[in-house]
Write a protein that holds these residues in place. Sequence first.
Motif, PDB file in Angstrom:
ATOM      1  N   ARG B  69       0.954  -1.145  -0.197  1.00 25.91           N
ATOM      2  CA  ARG B  69      -0.001   0.063  -0.130  1.00 25.91           C
ATOM      3  C   ARG B  69       1.005   1.410   0.143  1.00 25.91           C
ATOM      4  N   LEU B  70       2.136   1.087   0.208  1.00 26.34           N
ATOM      5  CA  LEU B  70       2.966   2.435   0.383  1.00 26.34           C
ATOM      6  C   LEU B  70       3.981   2.270  -0.802  1.00 26.34           C
ATOM      7  N   VAL B  71       4.311   1.202  -1.628  1.00 23.02           N
ATOM      8  CA  VAL B  71       5.217   1.264  -2.661  1.00 23.02           C
ATOM      9  C   VAL B  71       4.357   1.223  -3.940  1.00 23.02           C
ATOM     10  N   GLU B  72       4.586   2.365  -4.838  1.00 28.33           N
ATOM     11  CA  GLU B  72       4.070   2.457  -6.053  1.00 28.33           C
ATOM     12  C   GLU B  72       4.521   1.479  -7.020  1.00 28.33           C
ATOM     13  N   ARG B  73       6.178   1.370  -7.264  1.00 34.50           N
ATOM     14  CA  ARG B  73       6.769   0.531  -7.823  1.00 34.50           C
ATOM     15  C   ARG B  73       8.192   0.057  -7.253  1.00 34.50           C
ATOM     16  N   TYR B  74       8.491  -1.066  -7.695  1.00 37.00           N
ATOM     17  CA  TYR B  74       9.747  -1.432  -7.132  1.00 37.00           C
ATOM     18  C   TYR B  74      10.904  -1.860  -8.002  1.00 37.00           C
ATOM     19  N   GLN B  75      12.128  -1.941  -7.884  1.00 29.50           N
ATOM     20  CA  GLN B  75      13.011  -2.372  -8.959  1.00 29.50           C
ATOM     21  C   GLN B  75      14.211  -3.247  -8.184  1.00 29.50           C
ATOM     22  N   VAL B  76      14.278  -4.345  -8.320  1.00 27.02           N
ATOM     23  CA  VAL B  76      15.698  -5.040  -8.092  1.00 27.02           C
ATOM     24  C   VAL B  76      16.720  -4.754  -8.727  1.00 27.02           C
ATOM     25  N   LEU B  77      17.720  -4.117  -7.923  1.00 33.16           N
ATOM     26  CA  LEU B  77      19.053  -3.762  -8.412  1.00 33.16           C
ATOM     27  C   LEU B  77      20.349  -4.501  -8.220  1.00 33.16           C
ATOM     28  N   GLU B  78      21.388  -4.560  -8.877  1.00 29.67           N
ATOM     29  CA  GLU B  78      22.526  -5.085  -8.682  1.00 29.67           C
ATOM     30  C   GLU B  78      22.284  -6.714  -8.642  1.00 29.67           C
ATOM     31  N   GLY B  79      21.449  -7.224  -9.461  1.00 32.51           N
ATOM     32  CA  GLY B  79      21.496  -8.648  -9.561  1.00 32.51           C
ATOM     33  C   GLY B  79      20.702  -9.242  -8.179  1.00 32.51           C
ATOM     34  N   GLY B  80      20.019  -8.207  -7.359  1.00 28.84           N
ATOM     35  CA  GLY B  80      19.315  -8.810  -6.223  1.00 28.84           C
ATOM     36  C   GLY B  80      20.127  -8.402  -4.774  1.00 28.84           C
ATOM     37  N   LYS B  81      21.092  -7.338  -5.115  1.00 24.99           N
ATOM     38  CA  LYS B  81      21.552  -7.132  -3.875  1.00 24.99           C
ATOM     39  C   LYS B  81      21.085  -5.954  -3.247  1.00 24.99           C
ATOM     40  N   VAL B  91       0.831   9.843   0.881  1.00 26.70           N
ATOM     41  CA  VAL B  91       0.510   8.873   2.163  1.00 26.70           C
ATOM     42  C   VAL B  91       0.959   9.846   3.306  1.00 26.70           C
ATOM     43  N   LYS B  92       0.180   9.927   4.217  1.00 26.04           N
ATOM     44  CA  LYS B  92       0.522  10.757   5.506  1.00 26.04           C
ATOM     45  C   LYS B  92       0.225   9.919   6.802  1.00 26.04           C
ATOM     46  N   TRP B  93       1.181  10.540   7.675  1.00 29.17           N
ATOM     47  CA  TRP B  93       1.279   9.686   9.179  1.00 29.17           C
ATOM     48  C   TRP B  93      -0.023  10.299   9.776  1.00 29.17           C
ATOM     49  N   HIS B  94      -0.331   9.798  10.844  1.00 28.98           N
ATOM     50  CA  HIS B  94      -1.688  10.063  11.496  1.00 28.98           C
ATOM     51  C   HIS B  94      -1.483  11.667  12.184  1.00 28.98           C
ATOM     52  N   ASP B  95      -0.336  11.986  12.121  1.00 27.14           N
ATOM     53  CA  ASP B  95      -0.173  13.475  12.601  1.00 27.14           C
ATOM     54  C   ASP B  95      -0.256  14.644  11.441  1.00 27.14           C
ATOM     55  N   HIS B 204      -4.180   6.464   0.909  1.00 26.23           N
ATOM     56  CA  HIS B 204      -4.218   5.200   0.357  1.00 26.23           C
ATOM     57  C   HIS B 204      -5.309   3.998   1.137  1.00 26.23           C
ATOM     58  N   ARG B 205      -5.673   4.465   2.315  1.00 24.88           N
ATOM     59  CA  ARG B 205      -6.529   3.757   2.939  1.00 24.88           C
ATOM     60  C   ARG B 205      -7.737   4.460   3.763  1.00 24.88           C
ATOM     61  N   ARG B 206      -8.906   3.641   4.006  1.00 22.78           N
ATOM     62  CA  ARG B 206     -10.023   4.488   4.596  1.00 22.78           C
ATOM     63  C   ARG B 206     -10.816   3.199   5.277  1.00 22.78           C
ATOM     64  N   ALA B 207     -10.592   3.512   6.670  1.00 22.37           N
ATOM     65  CA  ALA B 207     -11.571   2.452   7.221  1.00 22.37           C
ATOM     66  C   ALA B 207     -13.060   2.703   7.382  1.00 22.37           C
ATOM     67  N   THR B 514      -4.894  -7.285   8.144  1.00 18.61           N
ATOM     68  CA  THR B 514      -4.660  -6.879   7.008  1.00 18.61           C
ATOM     69  C   THR B 514      -5.578  -6.089   6.097  1.00 18.61           C
ATOM     70  N   GLU B 515      -6.981  -6.845   6.015  1.00 19.91           N
ATOM     71  CA  GLU B 515      -7.855  -6.276   5.020  1.00 19.91           C
ATOM     72  C   GLU B 515      -8.824  -5.603   5.825  1.00 19.91           C
ATOM     73  N   PHE B 516      -8.383  -4.656   6.974  1.00 20.62           N
ATOM     74  CA  PHE B 516      -9.310  -4.221   7.767  1.00 20.62           C
ATOM     75  C   PHE B 516     -10.141  -3.008   7.151  1.00 20.62           C
ATOM     76  N   ASP B 517      -9.685  -2.510   6.193  1.00 19.37           N
ATOM     77  CA  ASP B 517     -10.465  -1.369   5.357  1.00 19.37           C
ATOM     78  C   ASP B 517     -11.811  -1.615   4.703  1.00 19.37           C
ATOM     79  N   GLY B 518     -11.760  -3.138   4.549  1.00 20.85           N
ATOM     80  CA  GLY B 518     -12.946  -3.496   3.999  1.00 20.85           C
ATOM     81  C   GLY B 518     -14.070  -3.763   5.078  1.00 20.85           C
ATOM     82  N   TRP B 519     -13.733  -3.774   6.362  1.00 19.65           N
ATOM     83  CA  TRP B 519     -14.939  -4.116   7.226  1.00 19.65           C
ATOM     84  C   TRP B 519     -15.798  -3.290   7.396  1.00 19.65           C
ATOM     85  N   THR B 520     -17.085  -3.702   7.728  1.00 25.64           N
ATOM     86  CA  THR B 520     -18.006  -2.671   8.001  1.00 25.64           C
ATOM     87  C   THR B 520     -18.901  -3.313   9.074  1.00 25.64           C
TER      88      THR B 520
END
Lengths: 309, 522
Positions: B69-81, B91-95, B204-207, B514-520
Motif C-alpha cells: 500500500r506504500l510502494v508504487e513500484r519497485y526495482q531489483v538492483l545489482e542482481g538482487g543485492k 500517504v500521510k502519518w496520523h499527525d 491510500h486507506r480508509r476504514a 491486514t484487510e481491515f479497510d473492507g470491514w463494515t
Amino acid sequence: MVRGAAGILLPLIVPAIIAMIIWGLPGDPATTICPQGTCGETARQALIERYSLTSPYAFLYSWLSRAIFLDFGISPVTIAGKEVWALVATSVPNTALVMLLALGPITVGTFGAALGWFPRQLDAVFQGIGVVPAVIFALFCVAFITIFDLGGIGAFGIPMFEYDNWEVSPMKLLAGGLVLGLADGALSGAVSGTRSVFDTEFKQRYIGIAILRGERPMVNAAPNVLPTLIGQFRSRVLHLLSGTVIIEVILGIEGLGDLLWRATLDNDYFVVLGAAWGFALISSFLLIFQAISGVVVELMIRRSPSVPT
Amino acid sequence: MGRLRHLLVGVGLVSAVFLTGSNVDYFEEQLPSTMIPIYARTMVDRRAHELVFDRMFYRSAITNELRSRLVERYQVLEGGKKIKLVLRSGVKWHDGKDLTPDDVCFTVDALLNEKNPSNDAKDYREALAGCESQPKENSAVIAFRKIYHNPRERVAFHVLPKHKFDSSQISPDDDFALRPIGTGPVKGSKGRREVSFSSVPNAHRRANVAQLQLKEGGDPFVQVRTLINAGVQGVIAVAPPLRPEVAASDDVALKSYDLRSWWFIAVNTASGALKHQKVRQALDLTIDRSELRELTIGVDKDDPNPPCEFISGPFVQSSPYYNRQVKVAERSDRARAGTLMEQAGATKAAGRWTMDGAPVNLRIGMNAPLDTEARDLLNQIGNQLQAGGFDRQVYRVTADDWNRKAVAGQLKDFDLLIGKWSFGMVEYVNPLFHSRKGGKGSMNIFNYSNPEVDKILTRFDAARTDTEARDAYHDLHSLLAKDLPYIFLWKLDTKSAWRNEVRNNTIAPYYYFTEFDGWTIQ
C-alpha cells in the motif's frame, strides 16, 4: 510517638524491602523485554545499564535518588511508555473510591453496634453474609457486570468522572466496595468487634458508678474505648487495603492493587516500587492519623471537668 | 424555526445511529505489550500493529498475492543485492506529516541498531545491510547482505515515523509505545485495560469502522457470553470447548484464523535409542494423530472443515514449500512400528521395548501454554507411546524456559519436546534444522545435525528464483519426513467469533487485520 515515626519512615523503608524481595525473584525488566539469546547481548546490556539493573543496591540507589524528587521513572513493561507517577496518580483515586464505598458498611456497623441500633439477633445474619469469600463474591459480580455490559463509564445512566486518562466504572466500583465491605467477615467483624469492646468496658466498675449517678454509660465509656476503636478501625482499613488487590484484579478496577499485581507479574520493578510506595503512603497516613487521634483523645480526657469528690 | 428543530433532531438521530453503528469492540487474549512494532513480542502485538501501521509489503488474504500500500513500484538492483522502493505519494502519518523515504530508511536503521532490544530484528539484521534515501525520487534503496529469491518478503516490516524519534536507538519505554503514529487505517491509544483505535482517512486507506476498541479478555466463558449478549462484537480466540455454544448462536459466526503455525514433537537424535533412525520412525508410527486430535482439540471426525490439518513436514499445507508427495500418517501402525524397532535391535518383553539391556525410557516435555489450545496433549502423547511399549515421564516446560532454554538448544535432558512454530511472511526454517555452527541453526532445539540437510538448506539460501527455493524446501520436507528430527503433527487454526453486524470481516492469516479497510458494521 512510635506510630508517628513509623508513619514517616514507612514510605522509605517499604521500597527498600520490596527492592530486595523482587531482586530475589526470577526475571527482571530486561529479561522480560529481551529474553536471553533472542535479541542480542548488546541490546540486553543497553537495557541493564538504562534501568540500573547491575545490582539491587545500584537499582535502589538510582530509584531513590530520583524518587526523592518525585520522579519514579517510566514503566518499561506493564504500560510501556507511561510515567509511573501518572499510573499511581490515576490509580489512587480508584482505590480510594473502592475503600470509601467499602468503609460505608463498616462505619455503619461500627456506629450501629456502639449505639445499639442493631439488635444482637442480627449478628447471625451479618456473620452469614461474612462467610461468603470475597473472591467468589467478586467473581460473581464481574461475570454479571461483563455479561450484561454494565461496566461502562455511564452504565445505568449514572454520570461518573471521566477526566483525561482517569475513568471509573460506577458498577465496578460499587461492586468492589460492596464485596470488600461485606465479604470475608468485614461487616460482621466491625459489629462484633465494636460490641465486644463496649461490652468489656460496660463491665468496669466506673460504669456501674456512673449508672448509679444517673449518667449515660456511653458518655463515660466513649473516651476510654475510642483509642481501641481507632486502632481497630485502622487495622480494618489496612485489611481492606490488602483486599483491594484481589478485588481490583478480579473486577478489573484500575486501582493501585491491580497495578501492583500486573507489575509484579511483568517484573516491572519501577511500577512495583511506585505502587508499593503508594500503599506505604496510605498506610503511613493511617498510622499518623491514629497517632494524632490518640493524642487528641488523651487531651480530651485530661481537659474534661474533674469529677467532684 | 419548527422545521429547523425537526431537521436538527433528525440529523442528530441519524448521526447517533451512524456513530453507534460504526463502533466495534472486541476481546483480545491480553493487551498488546507495546505499540512499537519493532518490539512486538506476542501475536496480540502483531495484530494491533497491523491496524496502526503499514507494512512495506503484505500478502493479500484473498489472493495470497504480494502487494504494497506504500510502494508504487519497485526495482531489483545489482542482481538482487538491492531493492529500490518508490513510495506512493500523498500517504500521510496520523499527525498529518508526509511519509518520506527517510522514514523507510529510519526503520531499517532502527532494525539494524543492535542496541534496540527487538526480538524480530534478528532476522532483519541477517538479511539487511542498509538503506539509502533518495528524496528527489521519493524512493529508498535497501541493500541486502546476500541475494534473496524473495527480496520483497525480506522488507515486509512496519514503517516507523522518523520525526517522532531522536535517533534510531528507540527506548522500549518511549511515549510512542502508548500513542503510536502510523500510516495504517486507524490511530491507537493504549490504556490500562483497553486500546482505543479511531479511523484516520488517508490517501491510500480508509476504514469504514470509525471506532474500534480492543478489550482485555478475561475468563473465556465470560467473553463468549458477553459476545452473545452483544456486549462486544468480536472475540479473537474462542476456546475449543466453547465453540459449540458460539456455533449454536444465530447472531454470531465462527471464523477460522490461520496463525500459520504448526505443531511438532522435536526428537533428541543424540539421546539413547533415539539415535537410531528406525526408532524415530517407529515413534512416528506409534503416534495416532487422528485420535490425538479428537482427544485434545475436540475435532469432530465428520467435520468437513476441521480447524486442525495434519502435516508431514515443516510447512503448513497452504505453503508453496509443502511437499504434497510426502503423505501424512493419520493413524498409528503398531505392527510396522514393531518391525522397525526389531530392525533397530530392540526386543519386546511384557509389552515394553528394551534396547541394549535397558528399557526405552522417554522424557517428554511440552511448552506449557500449548495446553490451553490442545488440552492434555502431553499426557495423551505419553499414553500412546506407553501403549506402544515405550516407558515415559512427562513434564511441562514453562514458557520462560521454553524461550530461553529449549529454543537455545539447552534442554538436552529431554528426549522429546512438544512445541509449535509460527511464521509470518517469510517461511524460513533453516534456523530450526541447520547444524549449530557459524551462527546458523540458532533455533535448533536438540542441536540436530545432518550434512545432507545442511546441504539442502544452503541450496535454499543460494536460490535465486522461487522455483529453486521451492525445490530445495520440497527436498528438505521429504528428507526430514524420513530422518525425523521432528515428528510433525498438525497446523491448528484458531477460531474467532464475530457478531453478524460486522460484515466483510476478512481475517488475514497471522496478522489478522491486514484487510481491515473492507470491514463494515451494520
